[in-house]
Design a protein around this motif. Sequence first.
Motif, PDB file in Angstrom:
ATOM      1  N   GLY A  10       5.734  15.646   9.450  1.00 36.61           N
ATOM      2  CA  GLY A  10       6.478  15.772  10.694  1.00 36.61           C
ATOM      3  C   GLY A  10       7.615  14.796  10.862  1.00 36.61           C
ATOM      4  O   GLY A  10       8.056  14.563  11.978  1.00 36.61           O
ATOM      5  N   ALA A  11       8.085  14.196   9.791  1.00 35.90           N
ATOM      6  CA  ALA A  11       9.191  13.241   9.939  1.00 35.90           C
ATOM      7  C   ALA A  11      10.385  13.944  10.557  1.00 35.90           C
ATOM      8  O   ALA A  11      10.756  15.032  10.153  1.00 35.90           O
ATOM      9  CB  ALA A  11       9.569  12.650   8.583  1.00 35.90           C
ATOM     10  N   SER A  12      10.934  13.333  11.579  1.00 37.12           N
ATOM     11  CA  SER A  12      12.074  13.937  12.239  1.00 37.12           C
ATOM     12  C   SER A  12      13.351  13.239  11.812  1.00 37.12           C
ATOM     13  O   SER A  12      13.330  12.285  11.050  1.00 37.12           O
ATOM     14  CB  SER A  12      11.904  13.861  13.759  1.00 37.12           C
ATOM     15  OG  SER A  12      11.814  12.509  14.150  1.00 37.12           O
TER      16      SER A  12
ATOM     17  N   LEU B 297      -5.111  13.839   3.170  1.00 34.07           N
ATOM     18  CA  LEU B 297      -4.160  12.756   2.901  1.00 34.07           C
ATOM     19  C   LEU B 297      -3.516  12.217   4.176  1.00 34.07           C
ATOM     20  O   LEU B 297      -2.677  11.328   4.114  1.00 34.07           O
ATOM     21  CB  LEU B 297      -3.072  13.248   1.946  1.00 34.07           C
ATOM     22  CG  LEU B 297      -3.557  13.662   0.564  1.00 34.07           C
ATOM     23  CD1 LEU B 297      -2.421  14.279  -0.234  1.00 34.07           C
ATOM     24  CD2 LEU B 297      -4.157  12.484  -0.167  1.00 34.07           C
ATOM     25  N   GLU B 298      -3.884  12.789   5.319  1.00 32.66           N
ATOM     26  CA  GLU B 298      -3.343  12.382   6.623  1.00 32.66           C
ATOM     27  C   GLU B 298      -1.836  12.568   6.708  1.00 32.66           C
ATOM     28  O   GLU B 298      -1.137  11.825   7.404  1.00 32.66           O
ATOM     29  CB  GLU B 298      -3.742  10.936   6.940  1.00 32.66           C
ATOM     30  CG  GLU B 298      -5.239  10.737   6.989  1.00 32.66           C
ATOM     31  CD  GLU B 298      -5.649   9.297   7.215  1.00 32.66           C
ATOM     32  OE1 GLU B 298      -4.779   8.450   7.495  1.00 32.66           O
ATOM     33  OE2 GLU B 298      -6.855   9.017   7.116  1.00 32.66           O
ATOM     34  N   ALA B 299      -1.327  13.585   6.022  1.00 30.51           N
ATOM     35  CA  ALA B 299       0.114  13.849   6.012  1.00 30.51           C
ATOM     36  C   ALA B 299       0.607  14.455   7.330  1.00 30.51           C
ATOM     37  O   ALA B 299       1.800  14.415   7.605  1.00 30.51           O
ATOM     38  CB  ALA B 299       0.471  14.785   4.855  1.00 30.51           C
ATOM     39  N   PHE B 300      -0.308  14.998   8.127  1.00 31.48           N
ATOM     40  CA  PHE B 300       0.106  15.605   9.392  1.00 31.48           C
ATOM     41  C   PHE B 300       0.275  14.572  10.500  1.00 31.48           C
ATOM     42  O   PHE B 300       0.783  14.898  11.573  1.00 31.48           O
ATOM     43  CB  PHE B 300      -0.894  16.683   9.837  1.00 31.48           C
ATOM     44  CG  PHE B 300      -0.850  17.916   8.990  1.00 31.48           C
ATOM     45  CD1 PHE B 300       0.297  18.687   8.922  1.00 31.48           C
ATOM     46  CD2 PHE B 300      -1.945  18.304   8.249  1.00 31.48           C
ATOM     47  CE1 PHE B 300       0.345  19.826   8.136  1.00 31.48           C
ATOM     48  CE2 PHE B 300      -1.908  19.447   7.465  1.00 31.48           C
ATOM     49  CZ  PHE B 300      -0.766  20.204   7.405  1.00 31.48           C
ATOM     50  N   GLY B 301      -0.158  13.356  10.256  1.00 27.97           N
ATOM     51  CA  GLY B 301      -0.019  12.324  11.279  1.00 27.97           C
ATOM     52  C   GLY B 301      -0.753  12.730  12.534  1.00 27.97           C
ATOM     53  O   GLY B 301      -1.930  13.061  12.509  1.00 27.97           O
ATOM     54  N   ASP B 302      -0.035  12.762  13.668  1.00 27.99           N
ATOM     55  CA  ASP B 302      -0.679  13.094  14.943  1.00 27.99           C
ATOM     56  C   ASP B 302      -0.379  14.518  15.401  1.00 27.99           C
ATOM     57  O   ASP B 302      -0.490  14.830  16.581  1.00 27.99           O
ATOM     58  CB  ASP B 302      -0.287  12.083  16.019  1.00 27.99           C
ATOM     59  CG  ASP B 302       1.221  11.992  16.214  1.00 27.99           C
ATOM     60  OD1 ASP B 302       1.963  12.696  15.495  1.00 27.99           O
ATOM     61  OD2 ASP B 302       1.651  11.217  17.081  1.00 27.99           O
TER      62      ASP B 302
ATOM     63  N   ARG C 185       0.844  -1.193   0.000  1.00 25.14           N
ATOM     64  CA  ARG C 185       0.000   0.000   0.000  1.00 25.14           C
ATOM     65  C   ARG C 185       0.878   1.242   0.000  1.00 25.14           C
ATOM     66  O   ARG C 185       2.038   1.201   0.421  1.00 25.14           O
ATOM     67  CB  ARG C 185      -0.946   0.005   1.188  1.00 25.14           C
ATOM     68  CG  ARG C 185      -0.257  -0.018   2.519  1.00 25.14           C
ATOM     69  CD  ARG C 185      -1.259  -0.279   3.644  1.00 25.14           C
ATOM     70  NE  ARG C 185      -0.544  -0.467   4.879  1.00 25.14           N
ATOM     71  CZ  ARG C 185      -0.267   0.506   5.745  1.00 25.14           C
ATOM     72  NH1 ARG C 185      -0.701   1.715   5.525  1.00 25.14           N
ATOM     73  NH2 ARG C 185       0.412   0.268   6.840  1.00 25.14           N
ATOM     74  N   VAL C 186       0.299   2.328  -0.481  1.00 25.38           N
ATOM     75  CA  VAL C 186       0.993   3.608  -0.459  1.00 25.38           C
ATOM     76  C   VAL C 186       0.666   4.276   0.864  1.00 25.38           C
ATOM     77  O   VAL C 186      -0.490   4.342   1.271  1.00 25.38           O
ATOM     78  CB  VAL C 186       0.574   4.499  -1.652  1.00 25.38           C
ATOM     79  CG1 VAL C 186       1.164   5.889  -1.530  1.00 25.38           C
ATOM     80  CG2 VAL C 186       1.007   3.862  -2.962  1.00 25.38           C
ATOM     81  N   LEU C 187       1.687   4.750   1.538  1.00 26.75           N
ATOM     82  CA  LEU C 187       1.531   5.457   2.806  1.00 26.75           C
ATOM     83  C   LEU C 187       1.575   6.949   2.537  1.00 26.75           C
ATOM     84  O   LEU C 187       2.313   7.400   1.654  1.00 26.75           O
ATOM     85  CB  LEU C 187       2.661   5.061   3.760  1.00 26.75           C
ATOM     86  CG  LEU C 187       2.839   3.559   3.985  1.00 26.75           C
ATOM     87  CD1 LEU C 187       4.121   3.282   4.743  1.00 26.75           C
ATOM     88  CD2 LEU C 187       1.642   2.997   4.717  1.00 26.75           C
ATOM     89  N   PRO C 188       0.813   7.747   3.291  1.00 24.19           N
ATOM     90  CA  PRO C 188       0.813   9.198   3.029  1.00 24.19           C
ATOM     91  C   PRO C 188       2.172   9.816   3.319  1.00 24.19           C
ATOM     92  O   PRO C 188       2.957   9.285   4.107  1.00 24.19           O
ATOM     93  CB  PRO C 188      -0.250   9.732   3.993  1.00 24.19           C
ATOM     94  CG  PRO C 188      -0.448   8.682   5.014  1.00 24.19           C
ATOM     95  CD  PRO C 188      -0.051   7.377   4.412  1.00 24.19           C
ATOM     96  N   PRO C 189       2.447  10.960   2.675  1.00 23.72           N
ATOM     97  CA  PRO C 189       3.695  11.655   2.983  1.00 23.72           C
ATOM     98  C   PRO C 189       3.689  12.077   4.450  1.00 23.72           C
ATOM     99  O   PRO C 189       2.621  12.249   5.044  1.00 23.72           O
ATOM    100  CB  PRO C 189       3.681  12.875   2.065  1.00 23.72           C
ATOM    101  CG  PRO C 189       2.310  12.980   1.544  1.00 23.72           C
ATOM    102  CD  PRO C 189       1.625  11.677   1.722  1.00 23.72           C
ATOM    103  N   ARG C 190       4.850  12.232   5.030  1.00 22.98           N
ATOM    104  CA  ARG C 190       4.945  12.583   6.455  1.00 22.98           C
ATOM    105  C   ARG C 190       5.541  13.977   6.597  1.00 22.98           C
ATOM    106  O   ARG C 190       6.731  14.174   6.393  1.00 22.98           O
ATOM    107  CB  ARG C 190       5.809  11.563   7.188  1.00 22.98           C
ATOM    108  CG  ARG C 190       5.180  10.199   7.180  1.00 22.98           C
ATOM    109  CD  ARG C 190       6.007   9.220   7.946  1.00 22.98           C
ATOM    110  NE  ARG C 190       5.401   7.900   7.855  1.00 22.98           N
ATOM    111  CZ  ARG C 190       6.050   6.793   8.046  1.00 22.98           C
ATOM    112  NH1 ARG C 190       7.326   6.816   8.351  1.00 22.98           N
ATOM    113  NH2 ARG C 190       5.436   5.644   7.947  1.00 22.98           N
TER     114      ARG C 190
END
Length: 181
Positions: free
Chosen positions: A94-96, A166-171, A87-92
């Motif tokens: 907040g990736a640190s 796209l849920e790119a913001f995560g939490d 599956r394709v995961l949304p861009p992140r």
Amino acid sequence: AHAVAYCLTSLKIAWFKVHHPAAFYAQALSLQVKDLDLEAVLGGERKIRETRKEIQDRIRARLATAGDENKAGLLELALEMTLRGLRVLPPRIGASEGEEASEDWRFLPAKDGGGILAPLRAVPGLGDILAERILRERETGEFRTIEDFALRTGASRPTLEALRRLEAFGDLAPSAQLSLV
């Protein structure tokens, strides 16, 4: 000689697709990232099929745009990938440091092997300039909230809404204000 070279290339591609599917699909999607309907792909098999059917109906009715045939082909590829369990995961956003982030504008196989991480460039309406700004700001420090993200990057409201969908913001919390309710 030309036919032999073509056969060997086809054989190598098929081997790569079978033995390294995440890397294969990541590279294939990266080649035409601007034409990919990321919302449909993130929506899973049902959404991919629906969107592909809509495009194919436009093509049959001769109402298709210049990129519709390419989009239909990419959706076919995404459907194949989904049916193979990837599956394709949304861009992140907040990736640190040390986390996966597609900073070179390509889809990347997820480290857990279960998917492919979408790049920022795949977000509809997010241009290369804003994507560069996001990456630069992320290097100065993690985004604390969506509001912090908007202020530091200058992202427009439609772009923020696309990233939310796209849920790119995560939490990431919407703002730093606490609710007493």
